[in-house]
Design a protein around this motif. Structure first.
Motif, PDB file in Angstrom:
ATOM      1  N   LYS A  64     -19.904  12.181  25.201  1.00  0.00           N
ATOM      2  CA  LYS A  64     -20.951  11.411  24.537  1.00  0.00           C
ATOM      3  C   LYS A  64     -21.704  12.289  23.553  1.00  0.00           C
ATOM      4  CE  LYS A  64     -24.671  10.319  26.796  1.00  0.00           C
ATOM      5  NZ  LYS A  64     -25.631   9.815  27.808  1.00  0.00           N
ATOM      6  N   GLY A  65     -22.404  11.647  22.647  1.00  0.00           N
ATOM      7  CA  GLY A  65     -23.199  12.386  21.681  1.00  0.00           C
ATOM      8  C   GLY A  65     -23.903  11.427  20.746  1.00  0.00           C
ATOM      9  N   LYS A  66     -24.976  11.890  20.154  1.00  0.00           N
ATOM     10  CA  LYS A  66     -25.716  11.045  19.230  1.00  0.00           C
ATOM     11  C   LYS A  66     -24.935  10.905  17.924  1.00  0.00           C
ATOM     12  CE  LYS A  66     -28.454  15.034  17.742  1.00  0.00           C
ATOM     13  NZ  LYS A  66     -29.806  15.633  17.717  1.00  0.00           N
ATOM     14  N   ASN A  67     -25.360   9.980  17.074  1.00  0.00           N
ATOM     15  CA  ASN A  67     -24.699   9.775  15.785  1.00  0.00           C
ATOM     16  C   ASN A  67     -24.675  11.075  14.980  1.00  0.00           C
ATOM     17  OD1 ASN A  67     -24.274   7.074  16.323  1.00  0.00           O
ATOM     18  ND2 ASN A  67     -26.108   6.393  15.234  1.00  0.00           N
ATOM     19  N   GLY A  68     -23.504  11.391  14.456  1.00  0.00           N
ATOM     20  CA  GLY A  68     -23.362  12.605  13.663  1.00  0.00           C
ATOM     21  C   GLY A  68     -23.070  13.855  14.465  1.00  0.00           C
ATOM     22  N   SER A  69     -22.922  13.710  15.787  1.00  0.00           N
ATOM     23  CA  SER A  69     -22.688  14.888  16.625  1.00  0.00           C
ATOM     24  C   SER A  69     -21.235  15.350  16.603  1.00  0.00           C
ATOM     25  CB  SER A  69     -23.126  14.612  18.068  1.00  0.00           C
ATOM     26  OG  SER A  69     -22.364  13.547  18.625  1.00  0.00           O
ATOM     27  N   SER A 119      -6.094  14.202  17.815  1.00  0.00           N
ATOM     28  CA  SER A 119      -4.910  13.475  17.353  1.00  0.00           C
ATOM     29  C   SER A 119      -3.948  14.359  16.572  1.00  0.00           C
ATOM     30  CB  SER A 119      -5.333  12.299  16.465  1.00  0.00           C
ATOM     31  OG  SER A 119      -5.728  12.748  15.182  1.00  0.00           O
ATOM     32  N   GLY A 120      -4.447  15.481  16.063  1.00  0.00           N
ATOM     33  CA  GLY A 120      -3.627  16.365  15.256  1.00  0.00           C
ATOM     34  C   GLY A 120      -3.658  16.056  13.777  1.00  0.00           C
ATOM     35  N   TYR A 121      -4.349  14.969  13.374  1.00  0.00           N
ATOM     36  CA  TYR A 121      -4.409  14.608  11.960  1.00  0.00           C
ATOM     37  C   TYR A 121      -5.442  15.443  11.203  1.00  0.00           C
ATOM     38  CZ  TYR A 121      -1.228  10.713  12.511  1.00  0.00           C
ATOM     39  OH  TYR A 121      -0.098   9.960  12.738  1.00  0.00           O
ATOM     40  N   LEU A 122      -6.424  15.957  11.899  1.00  0.00           N
ATOM     41  CA  LEU A 122      -7.410  16.847  11.294  1.00  0.00           C
ATOM     42  C   LEU A 122      -7.195  18.247  11.851  1.00  0.00           C
ATOM     43  CD1 LEU A 122      -9.959  17.270   9.529  1.00  0.00           C
ATOM     44  CD2 LEU A 122     -11.324  16.763  11.581  1.00  0.00           C
ATOM     45  N   SER A 123      -6.975  19.212  10.971  1.00  0.00           N
ATOM     46  CA  SER A 123      -6.755  20.592  11.404  1.00  0.00           C
ATOM     47  C   SER A 123      -8.049  21.371  11.285  1.00  0.00           C
ATOM     48  CB  SER A 123      -5.680  21.257  10.541  1.00  0.00           C
ATOM     49  OG  SER A 123      -4.440  20.595  10.684  1.00  0.00           O
ATOM     50  N   PRO A 124      -8.347  22.253  12.245  1.00  0.00           N
ATOM     51  CA  PRO A 124      -9.542  23.093  12.135  1.00  0.00           C
ATOM     52  C   PRO A 124      -9.382  24.108  11.019  1.00  0.00           C
ATOM     53  CG  PRO A 124      -8.196  23.788  13.995  1.00  0.00           C
ATOM     54  CD  PRO A 124      -7.562  22.542  13.463  1.00  0.00           C
ATOM     55  N   TRP A 125     -10.508  24.520  10.442  1.00  0.00           N
ATOM     56  CA  TRP A 125     -10.467  25.563   9.409  1.00  0.00           C
ATOM     57  C   TRP A 125     -10.078  26.899  10.013  1.00  0.00           C
ATOM     58  CZ3 TRP A 125     -16.048  23.829   8.066  1.00  0.00           C
ATOM     59  CH2 TRP A 125     -16.007  22.609   7.387  1.00  0.00           C
ATOM     60  N   ALA A 126     -10.546  27.128  11.229  1.00  0.00           N
ATOM     61  CA  ALA A 126     -10.219  28.373  11.935  1.00  0.00           C
ATOM     62  C   ALA A 126     -10.091  28.042  13.413  1.00  0.00           C
ATOM     63  CB  ALA A 126     -11.313  29.422  11.725  1.00  0.00           C
ATOM     64  N   SER A 138     -16.246  11.266  16.259  1.00  0.00           N
ATOM     65  CA  SER A 138     -15.052  10.872  15.491  1.00  0.00           C
ATOM     66  C   SER A 138     -14.238  12.099  15.101  1.00  0.00           C
ATOM     67  CB  SER A 138     -15.458  10.091  14.245  1.00  0.00           C
ATOM     68  OG  SER A 138     -16.079   8.871  14.597  1.00  0.00           O
ATOM     69  N   THR A 139     -14.917  13.184  14.788  1.00  0.00           N
ATOM     70  CA  THR A 139     -14.216  14.419  14.434  1.00  0.00           C
ATOM     71  C   THR A 139     -13.410  14.927  15.618  1.00  0.00           C
ATOM     72  OG1 THR A 139     -15.988  14.981  12.888  1.00  0.00           O
ATOM     73  CG2 THR A 139     -14.502  16.750  13.523  1.00  0.00           C
ATOM     74  N   GLY A 190     -14.390  20.518  10.332  1.00  0.00           N
ATOM     75  CA  GLY A 190     -15.240  19.529   9.689  1.00  0.00           C
ATOM     76  C   GLY A 190     -14.546  18.971   8.466  1.00  0.00           C
ATOM     77  N   TYR A 191     -15.320  18.365   7.581  1.00  0.00           N
ATOM     78  CA  TYR A 191     -14.764  17.737   6.382  1.00  0.00           C
ATOM     79  C   TYR A 191     -15.296  18.374   5.102  1.00  0.00           C
ATOM     80  CZ  TYR A 191     -13.955  14.292  10.020  1.00  0.00           C
ATOM     81  OH  TYR A 191     -13.584  13.681  11.193  1.00  0.00           O
ATOM     82  N   SER A 192     -16.395  19.103   5.206  1.00  0.00           N
ATOM     83  CA  SER A 192     -17.003  19.750   4.057  1.00  0.00           C
ATOM     84  C   SER A 192     -17.471  21.138   4.462  1.00  0.00           C
ATOM     85  CB  SER A 192     -18.192  18.930   3.538  1.00  0.00           C
ATOM     86  OG  SER A 192     -18.952  19.663   2.609  1.00  0.00           O
ATOM     87  N   ALA A 193     -17.114  22.127   3.669  1.00  0.00           N
ATOM     88  CA  ALA A 193     -17.469  23.506   3.998  1.00  0.00           C
ATOM     89  C   ALA A 193     -18.977  23.705   4.069  1.00  0.00           C
ATOM     90  CB  ALA A 193     -16.866  24.464   2.964  1.00  0.00           C
ATOM     91  N   GLU A 194     -19.707  22.884   3.307  1.00  0.00           N
ATOM     92  CA  GLU A 194     -21.160  23.005   3.308  1.00  0.00           C
ATOM     93  C   GLU A 194     -21.794  22.426   4.577  1.00  0.00           C
ATOM     94  OE1 GLU A 194     -19.431  21.632   0.785  1.00  0.00           O
ATOM     95  OE2 GLU A 194     -19.442  23.442  -0.470  1.00  0.00           O
ATOM     96  N   ARG A 195     -21.070  21.509   5.244  1.00  0.00           N
ATOM     97  CA  ARG A 195     -21.625  20.858   6.429  1.00  0.00           C
ATOM     98  C   ARG A 195     -20.580  20.793   7.533  1.00  0.00           C
ATOM     99  NH1 ARG A 195     -24.533  15.334   4.997  1.00  0.00           N
ATOM    100  NH2 ARG A 195     -25.187  15.665   7.156  1.00  0.00           N
ATOM    101  N   PRO A 196     -20.256  21.927   8.160  1.00  0.00           N
ATOM    102  CA  PRO A 196     -19.270  21.924   9.252  1.00  0.00           C
ATOM    103  C   PRO A 196     -19.762  21.103  10.447  1.00  0.00           C
ATOM    104  CG  PRO A 196     -20.427  24.015   9.155  1.00  0.00           C
ATOM    105  CD  PRO A 196     -20.834  23.254   7.939  1.00  0.00           C
ATOM    106  N   VAL A 197     -18.842  20.424  11.112  1.00  0.00           N
ATOM    107  CA  VAL A 197     -19.187  19.633  12.296  1.00  0.00           C
ATOM    108  C   VAL A 197     -19.177  20.507  13.537  1.00  0.00           C
ATOM    109  CG1 VAL A 197     -18.548  17.645  13.709  1.00  0.00           C
ATOM    110  CG2 VAL A 197     -18.226  17.564  11.229  1.00  0.00           C
ATOM    111  N   TYR A 198     -18.182  21.385  13.645  1.00  0.00           N
ATOM    112  CA  TYR A 198     -18.080  22.303  14.777  1.00  0.00           C
ATOM    113  C   TYR A 198     -18.088  23.735  14.265  1.00  0.00           C
ATOM    114  CZ  TYR A 198     -16.598  18.274  17.552  1.00  0.00           C
ATOM    115  OH  TYR A 198     -16.535  17.061  18.178  1.00  0.00           O
ATOM    116  N   GLU A 199     -18.948  24.557  14.843  1.00  0.00           N
ATOM    117  CA  GLU A 199     -19.018  25.973  14.502  1.00  0.00           C
ATOM    118  C   GLU A 199     -18.939  26.801  15.772  1.00  0.00           C
ATOM    119  OE1 GLU A 199     -21.730  27.201  11.107  1.00  0.00           O
ATOM    120  OE2 GLU A 199     -22.768  25.417  11.828  1.00  0.00           O
ATOM    121  N   ASN A 200     -17.945  27.676  15.831  1.00  0.00           N
ATOM    122  CA  ASN A 200     -17.806  28.600  16.953  1.00  0.00           C
ATOM    123  C   ASN A 200     -17.793  27.856  18.285  1.00  0.00           C
ATOM    124  OD1 ASN A 200     -17.444  31.164  18.030  1.00  0.00           O
ATOM    125  ND2 ASN A 200     -19.646  31.446  18.369  1.00  0.00           N
TER     126      ASN A 200
END
Length: 211
Positions: free
Chosen positions: A28-33, A43-50, A36-37, A4-14
Motif C-alpha cells: 500500500k501507499g499514498k498517491n505518488g508513492s 512486470s519487466g516492462y520498466l527497467s531500473p536505471w541502476a 504503479s511503478t 522512475g520515469y524522469s531523472a529529475e524525479r526518481p520514484v525509487y532511490e537506493n
C-alpha cells in the motif's frame, strides 16, 4: 535499485527489498508513492536505471520469468469487438494453457451469461473479471494484482478472495491497493513509503525482489 520515469524525479532511490513466498503481501501507499511503478518493474516492462529487479532469481525482463509470473494491472486492455470467451482463449493460447478450466473460472465469477458478448458491451465489473482471469491463467509462482477488486460485485469478489487465498498457500501473491477492507486479515502489509528491506519468510515457491 534506482528507478522512475524522469531523472529529475526518481520514484525509487537506493531501495532494496525481497518478498519470498508462499505469502500474501498487501503493498500500500499514498498517491505518488510508486505503486504503479512497482507493478511495471515487477512486470519487466520498466527497467531500473541502476540495480536489478528479480523474479524467482532471474531478471524481471528475462523471457524465462514470464512463464512463472503473472501481473494484472489496474487498467484493462481489451479488444472491443472480441468476445469475452475469445479473450480468455487468446490468453490461454499465449500461455499454452487449456482454456477449459479458465472458462470455468470465469463462470464461477458470474460471467457465464456474458461470455459470448463483445468486450465493448461488458459492464465495468465484467471487464474487471475478464481482465483478472486473462492475466492469471495457468500455473505460476508469483502474481502481482493491482487494485483487483475495483468495480467487482459481491459474488465476484467472494470468488476472487477465495482463489487468492488458495494461491497464497503455495505462491507469492502481492496485492497493490490502498486498502484491503479487512478482506485478508492474514496479509502482511508493507507501506511503499517505508520500503527499504522487507523480507517475508517462507518456502521458495516464488520470489520478487530488487536491489
Amino acid at each position: 535499485m534506482f528507478a522512475g520515469y524522469s531523472a529529475e524525479r526518481p520514484v525509487y532511490e537506493n531501495v532494496s527489498f525481497s518478498f519470498i513466498g508462499p505469502a500474501l503481501i498487501h503493498l500500500k501507499g499514498k498517491n505518488g508513492s510508486g505503486k504503479s511503478t512497482f507493478v511495471e518493474l515487477a512486470s519487466g516492462y520498466l527497467s531500473p536505471w541502476a540495480g536489478t529487479v528479480l523474479v524467482n532469481g532471474a531478471s524481471a525482463d528475462d523471457p524465462g520469468s514470464r512463464s512463472r509470473r503473472r501481473v494484472c494491472r489496474s487498467d484493462a486492455s481489451l479488444f472491443a469487438q472480441m468476445t469475452a470467451r475469445d479473450h480468455i482463449v487468446f490468453a490461454c493460447i499465449a500461455r499454452d494453457v487449456d482454456p477449459g478450466p479458465e472458462i470455468l473460472r470465469a463462470t464461477r465469477l458470474g460471467m457465464e451469461p456474458w461470455l459470448g458478448e463483445n468486450a465493448g458491451n461488458l459492464s465495468t465489473g465484467n471487464v474487471r473479471k475478464l481482465w483478472y482471469v486473462m492475466n492469471t491463467v495457468g500455473q505460476f509462482d508469483c502474481v502481482v494484482l493491482d487494485e483487483p477488486f475495483n468495480g467487482t460485485d459481491t459474488e465476484g469478489m467472494a470468488y476472487m478472495v477465495e482463489e487468492i487465498r488458495r494461491w497464497a498457500e503455495f505462491k507469492l501473491v502481492v496485492i497493490v491497493t490502498h486498502s484491503l477492507q479487512d478482506l485478508f486479515l492474514e496479509a502482511v502489509t508493507v507501506r511503499l513509503e517505508d520500503l527499504k528491506s522487507q523480507p517475508v519468510d517462507g518456502l521458495d515457491a516464488g520470489s520478487l525482489g530488487a536491489k
